[in-house]
Design a protein around this motif. Structure first.
Motif, PDB file in Angstrom:
ATOM      1  N   ARG A   8       6.548  86.557  52.249  1.00  0.00           N
ATOM      2  CA  ARG A   8       6.746  87.610  53.237  1.00  0.00           C
ATOM      3  C   ARG A   8       7.736  88.640  52.701  1.00  0.00           C
ATOM      4  O   ARG A   8       8.636  88.323  51.920  1.00  0.00           O
ATOM      5  N   ALA A   9       7.558  89.868  53.142  1.00  0.00           N
ATOM      6  CA  ALA A   9       8.526  90.943  52.914  1.00  0.00           C
ATOM      7  C   ALA A   9       8.884  91.520  54.270  1.00  0.00           C
ATOM      8  O   ALA A   9       7.990  91.956  55.006  1.00  0.00           O
ATOM      9  N   GLU A  10      10.156  91.493  54.611  1.00  0.00           N
ATOM     10  CA  GLU A  10      10.610  91.932  55.939  1.00  0.00           C
ATOM     11  C   GLU A  10       9.836  91.206  57.049  1.00  0.00           C
ATOM     12  O   GLU A  10       9.437  91.805  58.047  1.00  0.00           O
ATOM     13  N   HIS A  11       9.599  89.926  56.832  1.00  0.00           N
ATOM     14  CA  HIS A  11       8.900  89.055  57.778  1.00  0.00           C
ATOM     15  C   HIS A  11       7.419  89.430  57.941  1.00  0.00           C
ATOM     16  O   HIS A  11       6.765  88.928  58.861  1.00  0.00           O
ATOM     17  N   LEU A  12       6.878  90.265  57.077  1.00  0.00           N
ATOM     18  CA  LEU A  12       5.490  90.711  57.185  1.00  0.00           C
ATOM     19  C   LEU A  12       4.648  90.104  56.076  1.00  0.00           C
ATOM     20  O   LEU A  12       5.067  90.054  54.912  1.00  0.00           O
ATOM     21  N   SER A  13       3.452  89.674  56.426  1.00  0.00           N
ATOM     22  CA  SER A  13       2.510  89.205  55.413  1.00  0.00           C
ATOM     23  C   SER A  13       1.754  90.366  54.785  1.00  0.00           C
ATOM     24  O   SER A  13       1.195  90.232  53.696  1.00  0.00           O
ATOM     25  N   GLU A  14       1.733  91.510  55.467  1.00  0.00           N
ATOM     26  CA  GLU A  14       1.121  92.731  54.940  1.00  0.00           C
ATOM     27  C   GLU A  14       2.210  93.792  54.900  1.00  0.00           C
ATOM     28  O   GLU A  14       2.609  94.313  55.940  1.00  0.00           O
ATOM     29  N   ALA A  15       2.696  94.102  53.714  1.00  0.00           N
ATOM     30  CA  ALA A  15       3.821  95.029  53.574  1.00  0.00           C
ATOM     31  C   ALA A  15       3.313  96.336  52.982  1.00  0.00           C
ATOM     32  O   ALA A  15       3.563  96.667  51.827  1.00  0.00           O
ATOM     33  N   MET A  16       2.599  97.101  53.802  1.00  0.00           N
ATOM     34  CA  MET A  16       2.007  98.369  53.379  1.00  0.00           C
ATOM     35  C   MET A  16       2.681  99.501  54.152  1.00  0.00           C
ATOM     36  O   MET A  16       2.682  99.510  55.375  1.00  0.00           O
ATOM     37  N   GLY A  17       3.286 100.442  53.412  1.00  0.00           N
ATOM     38  CA  GLY A  17       3.898 101.591  54.057  1.00  0.00           C
ATOM     39  C   GLY A  17       5.311 101.361  54.529  1.00  0.00           C
ATOM     40  O   GLY A  17       5.800 102.080  55.410  1.00  0.00           O
ATOM     41  N   LEU A  18       6.012 100.366  53.967  1.00  0.00           N
ATOM     42  CA  LEU A  18       7.385 100.109  54.366  1.00  0.00           C
ATOM     43  C   LEU A  18       8.266 101.335  54.095  1.00  0.00           C
ATOM     44  O   LEU A  18       8.009 102.110  53.168  1.00  0.00           O
ATOM     45  N   THR A  19       9.320 101.466  54.866  1.00  0.00           N
ATOM     46  CA  THR A  19      10.263 102.561  54.639  1.00  0.00           C
ATOM     47  C   THR A  19      11.680 102.043  54.412  1.00  0.00           C
ATOM     48  O   THR A  19      12.652 102.744  54.659  1.00  0.00           O
ATOM     49  N   THR A  20      11.799 100.821  53.961  1.00  0.00           N
ATOM     50  CA  THR A  20      13.079 100.303  53.507  1.00  0.00           C
ATOM     51  C   THR A  20      13.011 100.155  51.997  1.00  0.00           C
ATOM     52  O   THR A  20      12.011  99.674  51.456  1.00  0.00           O
ATOM     53  N   THR A  21      14.052 100.583  51.310  1.00  0.00           N
ATOM     54  CA  THR A  21      14.044 100.544  49.843  1.00  0.00           C
ATOM     55  C   THR A  21      14.603  99.249  49.292  1.00  0.00           C
ATOM     56  O   THR A  21      14.583  99.032  48.076  1.00  0.00           O
ATOM     57  N   VAL A  22      15.120  98.394  50.174  1.00  0.00           N
ATOM     58  CA  VAL A  22      15.608  97.080  49.744  1.00  0.00           C
ATOM     59  C   VAL A  22      14.971  96.023  50.649  1.00  0.00           C
ATOM     60  O   VAL A  22      15.634  95.417  51.498  1.00  0.00           O
ATOM     61  N   PRO A  23      13.681  95.789  50.497  1.00  0.00           N
ATOM     62  CA  PRO A  23      13.032  94.799  51.365  1.00  0.00           C
ATOM     63  C   PRO A  23      13.578  93.397  51.099  1.00  0.00           C
ATOM     64  O   PRO A  23      13.948  93.047  49.975  1.00  0.00           O
ATOM     65  N   ARG A  24      13.614  92.610  52.175  1.00  0.00           N
ATOM     66  CA  ARG A  24      14.052  91.216  52.083  1.00  0.00           C
ATOM     67  C   ARG A  24      12.829  90.316  51.971  1.00  0.00           C
ATOM     68  O   ARG A  24      11.868  90.481  52.716  1.00  0.00           O
ATOM     69  N   LEU A  25      12.880  89.387  51.054  1.00  0.00           N
ATOM     70  CA  LEU A  25      11.733  88.553  50.732  1.00  0.00           C
ATOM     71  C   LEU A  25      11.982  87.119  51.167  1.00  0.00           C
ATOM     72  O   LEU A  25      13.125  86.656  51.243  1.00  0.00           O
ATOM     73  N   SER A  26      10.900  86.406  51.431  1.00  0.00           N
ATOM     74  CA  SER A  26      11.011  85.001  51.820  1.00  0.00           C
ATOM     75  C   SER A  26       9.737  84.267  51.450  1.00  0.00           C
ATOM     76  O   SER A  26       8.699  84.877  51.171  1.00  0.00           O
ATOM     77  N   TRP A  27       9.851  82.944  51.448  1.00  0.00           N
ATOM     78  CA  TRP A  27       8.705  82.089  51.152  1.00  0.00           C
ATOM     79  C   TRP A  27       8.947  80.716  51.745  1.00  0.00           C
ATOM     80  O   TRP A  27      10.057  80.387  52.164  1.00  0.00           O
ATOM     81  N   SER A  63      16.134  93.374  44.271  1.00  0.00           N
ATOM     82  CA  SER A  63      17.182  93.935  43.415  1.00  0.00           C
ATOM     83  C   SER A  63      16.614  94.449  42.103  1.00  0.00           C
ATOM     84  O   SER A  63      17.316  94.476  41.082  1.00  0.00           O
ATOM     85  N   GLY A  64      15.366  94.856  42.128  1.00  0.00           N
ATOM     86  CA  GLY A  64      14.738  95.402  40.935  1.00  0.00           C
ATOM     87  C   GLY A  64      14.981  96.884  40.791  1.00  0.00           C
ATOM     88  O   GLY A  64      15.899  97.451  41.401  1.00  0.00           O
ATOM     89  N   PRO A  65      14.164  97.554  39.966  1.00  0.00           N
ATOM     90  CA  PRO A  65      14.298  99.004  39.803  1.00  0.00           C
ATOM     91  C   PRO A  65      14.257  99.715  41.151  1.00  0.00           C
ATOM     92  O   PRO A  65      13.531  99.297  42.060  1.00  0.00           O
ATOM     93  N   ALA A  66      15.061 100.768  41.306  1.00  0.00           N
ATOM     94  CA  ALA A  66      15.148 101.502  42.571  1.00  0.00           C
ATOM     95  C   ALA A  66      13.764 101.933  43.027  1.00  0.00           C
ATOM     96  O   ALA A  66      12.941 102.408  42.232  1.00  0.00           O
ATOM     97  N   LEU A  67      13.519 101.760  44.309  1.00  0.00           N
ATOM     98  CA  LEU A  67      12.215 102.080  44.876  1.00  0.00           C
ATOM     99  C   LEU A  67      12.257 103.437  45.560  1.00  0.00           C
ATOM    100  O   LEU A  67      13.217 103.761  46.261  1.00  0.00           O
ATOM    101  N   GLY A  68      11.207 104.197  45.374  1.00  0.00           N
ATOM    102  CA  GLY A  68      11.063 105.487  46.026  1.00  0.00           C
ATOM    103  C   GLY A  68       9.777 105.548  46.808  1.00  0.00           C
ATOM    104  O   GLY A  68       9.027 104.565  46.907  1.00  0.00           O
TER     105      GLY A  68
END
Length: 915
Positions: A8-27, A63-68
């Motif tokens: 998951r990214a930001e608690h979402l199984s479909e992370a399309m169109g996010l507007t956070t540049t530091v998404p939180r991941l989980s598994w 914490s990878g390359p800066a996201l835009g």
């Protein structure tokens, strides 16, 4: 060794169109392991964490390359884990999960807000849909194409005649003045070289359609608007096509679309999606001529990506029966009360109108009745507004013509199809359940089929009230009432993953908060400038409703382990508490002031002024009177919530490492508790005024000292027995009733109330044919007459008792994210088996028990034997409490226990454990 799952990214199984540049991941850690000791994340953009020594599997910040804007990466994870022998092994790599950002900045948009030119705006509920269309030429088919779209209204997007995506009711329901969601779509496969057409269909939706109990219209504005940007990459280069004044506006087949009233369609006015030409008025006799779009002012600052899963058609239902009445109407029964619409394949004679009336029940004539869904008109005492929920369609006779009114929704089990001469067959009409696409993570089953049915109707009630926001009912109001969600969210969070869903709603709650800290009753709403000045604005800020800004984040934190949701809402919590505290310290109820001109020291901690709903709808209580409640003394309820909120905020501050604030709040909570006990407990230790609800809160919220708990428990049991072993709680206290009895030595009485089958009771609903929970205990009375909404989930919070007490699975005190659990079945009512499961952040937890007669086992007397099996996921400890002492503590794996059912049996025997 298996691999981590449920990325998951930001608690979402479909992370399309996010507007956070530091998404939180989980598994979820691999099954069959005891504990995770380390992890490694890699991504296609070069990010590689290396081996990180940590047991954490959620809240991992990118914490990878800066996201835009527009950037995309696919990440995967592997973990190091120990087995039951302490041996460390390395998992396989997980399947990759894509994460793609949307447009982050206003400068990313070259598109303009556009809309139809409406010299005269039709009346609310009668406003048509518009098509906004652009035809363009591509030198080559793109190898990458994205569409970004949103609207002030509801939109559907089409490219070359194909509907884009499967999301419904986009852009969704939010507080539009501050937050407007943008959907991002991969449309690469829909475009071609040569001529292409993009088309948006626009209707009123939540933006300017009628809404809620009061049917207010134009809540956010008087003009709908559409914003879309198509970005293409091909061998010929990059190309951007955005909405502007070159787009053409034309009529559609939608003559009127309103979320409350319904949708009217005339297919003879449809243009089939073909590009409109200026001067061509289409096939409809009254269709306006196509014209260029009008550029409208619109916000880009409010645009944001998703926090919750999208809304979809998540299930389709076939009719269980279709009945032709003497008046010619055909009544379709889907066998289940749902939220959504129907798909009608048989439309009748071209040019003739077919009407569909949606309802939850049938009248004496066998046809759909909607009278019980008509809301009161507060401005005209004694008058009622229309119930709505009526669609109409006129066929054009084209091959494959289908009516699916996707710009309105309804709450219904039955549909009366009127004006259709041909007999409907089951294949001709389908019920479509429309809701946020939430993942189911909890189950329950037991040996009593009526309790299984009760659980089923509670689940269905939530499914019908989880479209975009947690609503009170899906027909009469469709409103995100704060009180309803704070009551039901613990139950919902056990059965479904509602973390993102609740984050989205809480974002609106914060946006709708008044300057003085008042929490609006309903979110989303047009904001404090509107809700504070409207006719019924005085009802905002009630105890038990406004406290949702504290209670909901806490429950989501407990369920998910994500402290971020506490941090996001901390400032709003503080503002709410300041409002409550200031009110309590500076105001006194008039009756109390008259009785005691000089206030007692404890009165500064009583919240007894202002409007409060109070317990609301107690079975034997008075009819609700909102205007009288403005001056009523509901201090016994409001002060209880004042105490509970400060108690929770002290715990929240501790989680957030705000130690000074935690100590201050704990002290304030103690003083409020003392004030409540001083004011509302008499010399005999009895709650006054006496009611089941007040006693329940006294025990559930720990408003009385331990020495007074037995007397209050005795008072509560006496009140229940005086009511003929019936509940007497209303809206606020009902979820706590059975747990309070069970926790205070009255388990048998709790089960007697649960199994009570005369009104008021839960099983009355089951026996009278309910398929969802009712708003009133007599939603269908003994004569078969419906009353008010038949789909309100709040009373369904009772099924948490089935999970936590009957099946016996709950979190340990102080645990979050199901790290520490207690398994303690407490059978009753003759049940011989029960099972429950919950997929927590660390994996699947399962409990199953059966009671059977058997020969004596070592340490267990002759008689019934309880056999319990438990599945514990990695990184989790469980304390198993069965009859006898002491408890057994086990870790991850599959465990089986045997115990006698008597209170004097020995320690439960652990028969076997495996991974």
């Amino acid at each position: 060794m298996t691999a981590p799952t449920r990325l998951r990214a930001e608690h979402l199984s479909e992370a399309m169109g996010l507007t956070t540049t530091v998404p939180r991941l989980s598994w979820t850690p691999p099954a069959g392991t005891t504990a995770q000791t380390a992890y490694r994340i890699t991504a296609g953009n070069g990010w590689d964490t290396g081996k990180v020594e940590a047991g954490t599997c959620s809240g991992i910040r990118y914490s990878g390359p800066a996201l835009g804007s527009r950037e995309r990466f696919e990440w995967r994870v592997r973990t190091w884990n120990t087995d039951e022998h302490g041996t460390e092994t390395t998992s396989d790599w997980s399947e990759p999960m894509p994460v793609e950002l949307g447009l982050l900045h206003t400068a990313d948009w070259t598109a303009q807000w556009i809309g139809p030119d409406e010299p005269e705006i039709p009346s609310p509920g009668e406003r048509p849909g518009y098509a906004l269309t652009k035809t363009f030429t591509l030198p080559a088919a793109p190898h990458r194409a994205r569409a970004y779209a949103t609207a002030n209204g509801i939109y559907e997007l089409f490219i070359n005649g194909h509907r884009v995506g499967d999301q419904q009711l986009t852009p969704g329901s939010t507080s539009y003045n501050t937050t407007l969601q943008v959907q991002a779509y991969d449309v690469t496969g829909l475009l071609r070289d040569g001529s292409n057409t993009i088309r948006g269909v626009l209707t009123d939706g939540w933006y300017r359609g009628t809404f809620g109990y009061t049917r207010d219209a134009d809540m956010y504005g008087t003009h709908t608007a559409f914003l879309a940007q198509l970005e293409l990459e091909s061998a010929a280069g990059k190309q951007v096509i955005g909405t502007d004044s070159s787009w053409m506006v034309s009529a559609t087949e939608i003559l009127g679309a309103d979320l409350m009233a319904g949708q009217r369609v005339d297919f003879s006015t449809a243009d089939g999606g073909s590009p409109p030409q200026p001067g061509n008025s289409g096939t409809g006799a009254c269709a306006p001529k196509p014209h260029h779009a009008v550029v409208r002012p619109g916000s880009f600052a409010a645009l944001t990506g998703p926090l919750a899963p999208p809304t979809r058609v998540t299930q389709e239902l076939a009719p269980v029966r279709i009945t032709r009445l003497a008046n010619g109407n055909q009544v379709v029964d889907f066998g289940q009360n749902i939220h959504g619409w129907v798909r009608l394949m048989k439309l009748g004679v071209p040019g003739e109108s077919v009407t569909l009336e949606y309802g939850e029940w049938l009248g004496e004539d066998g046809d759909v009745t909607r009278d019980h869904l008509r809301p009161l008109d507060f401005r005209t005492p004694g008058a009622f507004r229309e119930a709505g929920q009526v669609d109409t369609v006129i066929a054009a006779g084209a091959e494959g013509e289908v009516f699916e009114p996707r710009h309105s929704t309804h709450g219904f089990q039955f549909v009366s199809v009127q004006g259709l001469e041909e007999d409907l067959q089951p294949a001709d009409i389908t019920g479509c359940l429309v809701r946020t696409d939430l993942e189911r993570i909890g189950t329950f089953h037991c040996s009593d089929e009526r309790l299984n049915k009760l659980h089923d109707i509670v689940e269905w009630s939530f499914r019908g009230n989880s479209c975009e926001v947690p609503t009170d009912c899906p027909q009469r109001e469709k409103a995100g009432w704060t009180g309803d969600w704070q009551l039901f969210v613990p139950t919902a969070a056990y059965l479904y993953d509602v973390t993102g869903f609740s984050r989205k709603w809480l974002r609106d709650v914060r946006a709708d908060q008044w300057d003085n800290g008042v929490i609006a009753n309903i979110s989303p709403s047009p904001g404090p400038a509107v809700t504070s000045t409207e006719f019924m604005g005085f009802t905002n800020g009630s105890g038990g409703w406004g406290d949702a800004v504290v209670m909901v984040p806490w429950e989501i934190y407990v369920a998910s382990g994500d402290a971020g949701i506490l941090a996001e809402n901390w400032e709003a919590m503080q503002r709410w508490l300041r409002f409550v505290r200031t009110t309590a310290e500076t105001q006194r109820h008039a009756a109390r002031a008259a009785a005691r001109p000089v206030p007692a020291p404890h009165e500064q901690y009583l919240w007894d002024t202002g409007f409060h709903f109070g317990e609301w709808m107690e079975p034997a209580g008075p009819e609700p009177d909102l205007f009288a409640a403005r001056t009523a003394d509901h201090g016994i309820v409001a002060t209880a919530y004042y105490r509970h909120t400060t108690h929770l905020m002290a715990r929240i501050a501790a989680v957030l490492a705000l130690d000074a604030e935690a100590a201050e709040l704990a002290e304030l909570s103690h003083r409020i508790r003392h004030a409540w006990e001083t004011e509302y407990l008499n010399s005999l230790g009895r709650v006054t005024p006496a009611s089941q609800a007040n006693c329940v809160r006294a025990l559930a919220f720990e408003l009385v000292t331990p020495g007074h708990r037995p007397a209050v428990t005795t008072q509560l049991t006496g009140l229940v027995q005086e009511a003929g072993t019936h509940l007497g709680t209303g809206f606020l206290a009902t979820p706590y009733l059975l747990p309070v009895l069970a926790d205070n030595g009255e388990l048998d009485l709790a089960y007697q109330l649960l199994m009570q089958d005369s009104e008021p009771s839960w099983l009355t609903m089951v026996d009278r044919g309910a398929t969802t929970m009712w708003e009133l205990w007599n939603g269908i009375d003994a004569n078969g007459t419906p009353h008010q909404s038949l789909n309100h989930y709040s009373k369904g919070a009772v099924v948490s008792f089935l999970h936590r007490y009957t099946a016996g699975l709950r979190q340990a005190p102080g645990s979050a994210g199901w790290e520490h659990i207690i398994i303690e079945p407490r059978p009753g009512a003759g049940l011989t088996s029960a099972s429950t499961s919950h997929h927590g952040p660390r994996g699947l937890i399962g409990v199953q028990w059966t009671v059977s007669g058997g020969a004596a086992l070592e340490g267990i007397q002759d008689g019934d034997v309880l056999t319990l099996t438990a599945t514990i996921p990695a990184g989790t400890t469980a304390e198993v409490r069965l009859p006898g002492e002491p408890a057994a503590v086990v870790g991850p794996g599959h465990h089986t226990f045997l115990a006698g059912t008597g209170a004097d049996t020995a320690q439960p025997q652990l028969m076997r454990s495996t991974l």
